[in-house]
Design a protein around this motif. Structure first.
Motif, PDB file in Angstrom:
ATOM      1  N   VAL A 268       0.835  -1.209   0.000  1.00  0.00           N
ATOM      2  CA  VAL A 268       0.000   0.000   0.000  1.00  0.00           C
ATOM      3  C   VAL A 268       0.869   1.259   0.000  1.00  0.00           C
TER       4      VAL A 268
ATOM      5  N   ALA B  72      -3.780   4.389   1.803  1.00  0.00           N
ATOM      6  CA  ALA B  72      -5.208   4.031   1.682  1.00  0.00           C
ATOM      7  C   ALA B  72      -6.099   5.268   1.618  1.00  0.00           C
TER       8      ALA B  72
ATOM      9  N   LEU C 299      -7.564   9.135   2.867  1.00  0.00           N
ATOM     10  CA  LEU C 299      -7.883   9.783   4.141  1.00  0.00           C
ATOM     11  C   LEU C 299      -8.313   8.739   5.164  1.00  0.00           C
TER      12      LEU C 299
ATOM     13  N   ILE D  45     -10.535   7.192   7.510  1.00  0.00           N
ATOM     14  CA  ILE D  45     -11.985   7.287   7.695  1.00  0.00           C
ATOM     15  C   ILE D  45     -12.334   7.471   9.178  1.00  0.00           C
TER      16      ILE D  45
ATOM     17  N   PRO E 205      -5.604   4.432  -3.357  1.00  0.00           N
ATOM     18  CA  PRO E 205      -6.937   4.942  -3.650  1.00  0.00           C
ATOM     19  C   PRO E 205      -7.176   6.330  -3.035  1.00  0.00           C
ATOM     20  N   ALA E 206      -8.125   7.040  -3.610  1.00  0.00           N
ATOM     21  CA  ALA E 206      -8.681   8.282  -3.043  1.00  0.00           C
ATOM     22  C   ALA E 206      -7.600   9.279  -2.603  1.00  0.00           C
TER      23      ALA E 206
ATOM     24  N   ASN F   3     -12.163   6.345  -5.716  1.00  0.00           N
ATOM     25  CA  ASN F   3     -13.297   5.425  -5.551  1.00  0.00           C
ATOM     26  C   ASN F   3     -14.437   6.022  -4.735  1.00  0.00           C
TER      27      ASN F   3
ATOM     28  N   ILE G 245     -19.468   9.377  -1.566  1.00  0.00           N
ATOM     29  CA  ILE G 245     -18.791  10.629  -1.221  1.00  0.00           C
ATOM     30  C   ILE G 245     -18.321  11.291  -2.518  1.00  0.00           C
TER      31      ILE G 245
ATOM     32  N   PHE H 235     -21.242  18.399   5.155  1.00  0.00           N
ATOM     33  CA  PHE H 235     -21.458  17.080   4.558  1.00  0.00           C
ATOM     34  C   PHE H 235     -21.109  15.952   5.543  1.00  0.00           C
TER      35      PHE H 235
ATOM     36  N   TYR I 255     -19.440   1.543   5.547  1.00  0.00           N
ATOM     37  CA  TYR I 255     -18.229   1.322   4.730  1.00  0.00           C
ATOM     38  C   TYR I 255     -17.091   0.769   5.597  1.00  0.00           C
TER      39      TYR I 255
ATOM     40  N   LYS J  60     -13.625  -3.820   7.339  1.00  0.00           N
ATOM     41  CA  LYS J  60     -13.149  -4.726   8.388  1.00  0.00           C
ATOM     42  C   LYS J  60     -13.554  -6.174   8.104  1.00  0.00           C
TER      43      LYS J  60
ATOM     44  N   LYS K 295     -14.104  -7.529   5.223  1.00  0.00           N
ATOM     45  CA  LYS K 295     -13.406  -7.999   4.028  1.00  0.00           C
ATOM     46  C   LYS K 295     -12.251  -8.943   4.394  1.00  0.00           C
ATOM     47  N   LYS K 296     -11.693  -8.643   5.560  1.00  0.00           N
ATOM     48  CA  LYS K 296     -10.512  -9.374   6.031  1.00  0.00           C
ATOM     49  C   LYS K 296     -10.762 -10.872   6.210  1.00  0.00           C
TER      50      LYS K 296
HETATM   51  N1  CO8 Z   1      -9.141   4.733   6.835  1.00  0.00           N
HETATM   52  C1  CO8 Z   1      -9.144   4.042   8.004  1.00  0.00           C
HETATM   53  N2  CO8 Z   1      -8.887   2.728   8.101  1.00  0.00           N
HETATM   54  C2  CO8 Z   1      -8.612   2.062   6.954  1.00  0.00           C
HETATM   55  C3  CO8 Z   1      -8.601   2.710   5.711  1.00  0.00           C
HETATM   56  C4  CO8 Z   1      -8.877   4.112   5.662  1.00  0.00           C
HETATM   57  N3  CO8 Z   1      -8.871   4.834   4.508  1.00  0.00           N
HETATM   58  N4  CO8 Z   1      -8.300   1.803   4.757  1.00  0.00           N
HETATM   59  C5  CO8 Z   1      -8.140   0.621   5.392  1.00  0.00           C
HETATM   60  N5  CO8 Z   1      -8.324   0.765   6.716  1.00  0.00           N
HETATM   61  C6  CO8 Z   1      -8.211  -0.263   7.768  1.00  0.00           C
HETATM   62  C7  CO8 Z   1      -9.131  -1.453   7.508  1.00  0.00           C
HETATM   63  O1  CO8 Z   1     -10.417  -1.205   8.023  1.00  0.00           O
HETATM   64  C8  CO8 Z   1      -8.404  -2.556   8.255  1.00  0.00           C
HETATM   65  O2  CO8 Z   1      -8.677  -2.380   9.642  1.00  0.00           O
HETATM   66  P1  CO8 Z   1      -8.664  -3.647  10.655  1.00  0.00           P
HETATM   67  O3  CO8 Z   1      -7.233  -4.113  10.651  1.00  0.00           O
HETATM   68  O4  CO8 Z   1      -9.111  -3.047  11.938  1.00  0.00           O
HETATM   69  O5  CO8 Z   1      -9.612  -4.653  10.102  1.00  0.00           O
HETATM   70  C9  CO8 Z   1      -6.931  -2.216   8.037  1.00  0.00           C
HETATM   71  O6  CO8 Z   1      -6.894  -0.817   7.693  1.00  0.00           O
HETATM   72  C10 CO8 Z   1      -6.276  -3.007   6.925  1.00  0.00           C
HETATM   73  O7  CO8 Z   1      -7.044  -2.858   5.743  1.00  0.00           O
HETATM   74  P2  CO8 Z   1      -7.195  -4.033   4.669  1.00  0.00           P
HETATM   75  O8  CO8 Z   1      -7.321  -5.362   5.338  1.00  0.00           O
HETATM   76  O9  CO8 Z   1      -8.281  -3.635   3.725  1.00  0.00           O
HETATM   77  O10 CO8 Z   1      -5.759  -3.943   3.940  1.00  0.00           O
HETATM   78  P3  CO8 Z   1      -5.376  -4.512   2.491  1.00  0.00           P
HETATM   79  O11 CO8 Z   1      -3.889  -4.514   2.467  1.00  0.00           O
HETATM   80  O12 CO8 Z   1      -6.115  -5.771   2.170  1.00  0.00           O
HETATM   81  O13 CO8 Z   1      -5.911  -3.404   1.449  1.00  0.00           O
HETATM   82  C11 CO8 Z   1      -6.321  -1.161   0.728  1.00  0.00           C
HETATM   83  C12 CO8 Z   1      -5.357  -2.130   1.427  1.00  0.00           C
HETATM   84  C13 CO8 Z   1      -6.439  -1.537  -0.766  1.00  0.00           C
HETATM   85  C14 CO8 Z   1      -5.756   0.237   0.848  1.00  0.00           C
HETATM   86  C15 CO8 Z   1      -7.721  -1.275   1.389  1.00  0.00           C
HETATM   87  O14 CO8 Z   1      -7.559  -1.152   2.797  1.00  0.00           O
HETATM   88  C16 CO8 Z   1      -8.720  -0.256   0.958  1.00  0.00           C
HETATM   89  O15 CO8 Z   1      -9.247  -0.326  -0.125  1.00  0.00           O
HETATM   90  N6  CO8 Z   1      -8.999   0.733   1.849  1.00  0.00           N
HETATM   91  C17 CO8 Z   1     -10.001   1.713   1.645  1.00  0.00           C
HETATM   92  C18 CO8 Z   1      -9.513   2.783   0.771  1.00  0.00           C
HETATM   93  C19 CO8 Z   1     -10.536   3.883   0.644  1.00  0.00           C
HETATM   94  O16 CO8 Z   1     -11.682   3.673   0.292  1.00  0.00           O
HETATM   95  N7  CO8 Z   1     -10.114   5.101   0.963  1.00  0.00           N
HETATM   96  C20 CO8 Z   1     -10.979   6.225   0.871  1.00  0.00           C
HETATM   97  C21 CO8 Z   1     -10.784   7.127   2.040  1.00  0.00           C
HETATM   98  S1  CO8 Z   1     -11.737   8.618   1.807  1.00  0.00           S
HETATM   99  C22 CO8 Z   1     -10.687   9.677   0.953  1.00  0.00           C
HETATM  100  O17 CO8 Z   1      -9.523   9.462   0.866  1.00  0.00           O
HETATM  101  C23 CO8 Z   1     -11.196  10.951   0.343  1.00  0.00           C
HETATM  102  C24 CO8 Z   1     -12.450  11.433   0.919  1.00  0.00           C
HETATM  103  C25 CO8 Z   1     -12.828  12.784   0.387  1.00  0.00           C
HETATM  104  C26 CO8 Z   1     -13.874  13.367   1.300  1.00  0.00           C
HETATM  105  C27 CO8 Z   1     -14.574  14.521   0.658  1.00  0.00           C
HETATM  106  C28 CO8 Z   1     -15.828  14.887   1.446  1.00  0.00           C
HETATM  107  C29 CO8 Z   1     -16.516  16.094   0.925  1.00  0.00           C
END
Ligand code: CO8
Length: 260
Positions: A61, A64, A66, A68, A109-110, A135, A141, A238, A251, A256, A258-259
């Motif tokens: 990675v 990931a 912002l 969340i 991503p994002a 995404n 969002i 928002f 989401y 979580k 997915k793991k």
């Molecule tokens: N924030 C917080 N926690 C996260 C995030 C995140 N962005 N991404 C992953 N995590 C956590 C997971 O929940 C998991 O937690 P736990 O260990 O407690 O189960 C842990 O990190 C590990 O995640 P994965 O098992 O999914 O790790 P992988 O190595 O399999 O996958 C990825 C890595 C591909 C990065 C995957 O975690 C993923 O797809 N994450 C989500 C990415 C995403 O959707 N990000 C969007 C964030 S929002 C953003 O950036 C812009 C928002 C703009 C807002 C505008 C408003 C007006």
């Protein structure tokens, strides 16, 4: 408590390498962004530093996006501080005088994609398991307008429209096709290639290159500066909506689950 560690070690004279290390997935949390911005500012002020390579210490990675957790179940002050840090990260990198190269050694991503888009050049690991893009619409969002602007300047209106409407994440070869990244290399060569590329960029006199950079980026920078407060208000209204919070909760649960 989460804190980021940024390791700076020089591999080329006048170049800093920032290894992002915020386990498990380098999410851009308030703490991480704060530390990141301070580190970039220090490098910016260091006259001997002409280039910055950003990469990840985490396996698979780059970032990931912002964090969340910083957008979920917090109070208004927290949302405000977080969004300010997001704007700040973007501005600091986008306006940097340094040559900035993203060595994207994993998924991005994002917000991770946004961070890489601020750089002058993007090199990605050629591993079909990795993805990069925006995404957000997939989980209801929208991205801020300055993010759309920055994306448009790189991949054009049509690709930006497709990405943002459909919430597309691209594998490396598709990302290269639309120009979202500049170069693909085998995973173990990402940093070495970033270093070689940096050497080429640093062969150009700083002064002339900086004028060109700022000329190209000024309209987008001016845009964020002029709407910074409105952008903040829009984000807060928002993110604090019940429906947004509910959606983010779902989401997070999905991420979580997915793991297992
Ligand atoms: N924030 C917080 N926690 C996260 C995030 C995140 N962005 N991404 C992953 N995590 C956590 C997971 O929940 C998991 O937690 P736990 O260990 O407690 O189960 C842990 O990190 C590990 O995640 P994965 O098992 O999914 O790790 P992988 O190595 O399999 O996958 C990825 C890595 C591909 C990065 C995957 O975690 C993923 O797809 N994450 C989500 C990415 C995403 O959707 N990000 C969007 C964030 S929002 C953003 O950036 C812009 C928002 C703009 C807002 C505008 C408003 C007006």
């Amino acid at each position: 408590a989460l804190r980021a560690t940024l390791k700076n070690k020089s591999i080329l004279s006048g170049v800093a390498v920032m290894h992002m290390q915020n386990p498990p997935v380098n999410s851009l949390s308030l703490g991480f962004l704060t530390e990141f911005c301070i580190a970039v500012e220090k490098l910016e002020m260091d006259k001997s530093c002409r280039g910055l390579i950003i990469t990840s210490s985490q396996p698979k990675v780059f970032s990931a996006g912002l964090d969340i957790m910083d957008m979920y179940g917090k109070n208004l002050e927290h949302y405000k501080a977080f969004w300010k840090a997001v704007q700040e990260m973007w501005l600091k990198l986008y306006t940097s005088n340094m040559v900035t190269i993203a060595a994207i050694n994993g998924s991005s991503p994002a917000g991770g994609c946004l961070m890489s888009l601020t750089c002058d050049y993007r090199i990605m690991a050629d591993n079909p398991r990795y993805s990069i893009g925006f995404n957000e619409t997939q989980f209801s969002i929208g991205v801020p307008v300055w993010c759309k602007e920055a994306m448009t300047t790189i991949v054009g209106h049509r690709n930006t429209e497709l990405t943002l409407q459909l919430g597309l994440l691209y594998n490396p070869s598709d990302a290269l096709k639309i120009g979202l990244v500049d170069q693909l290399v085998p995973e173990d060569q990402v940093l070495a290639t970033a270093t070689q590329t940096m050497a080429k960029w640093l062969a150009i006199p700083d002064h002339a290159r900086r004028i060109a950079k700022s000329m190209m980026r000024k309209p987008t920078i001016d845009k964020l500066m002029s709407i910074r407060e409105a952008d903040m208000q829009q984000y807060i209204s928002f993110i604090s909506k019940d429906s947004t919070q509910k959606m983010l909760g779902t989401y997070l649960e999905m991420l979580k689950k997915k793991k297992g």
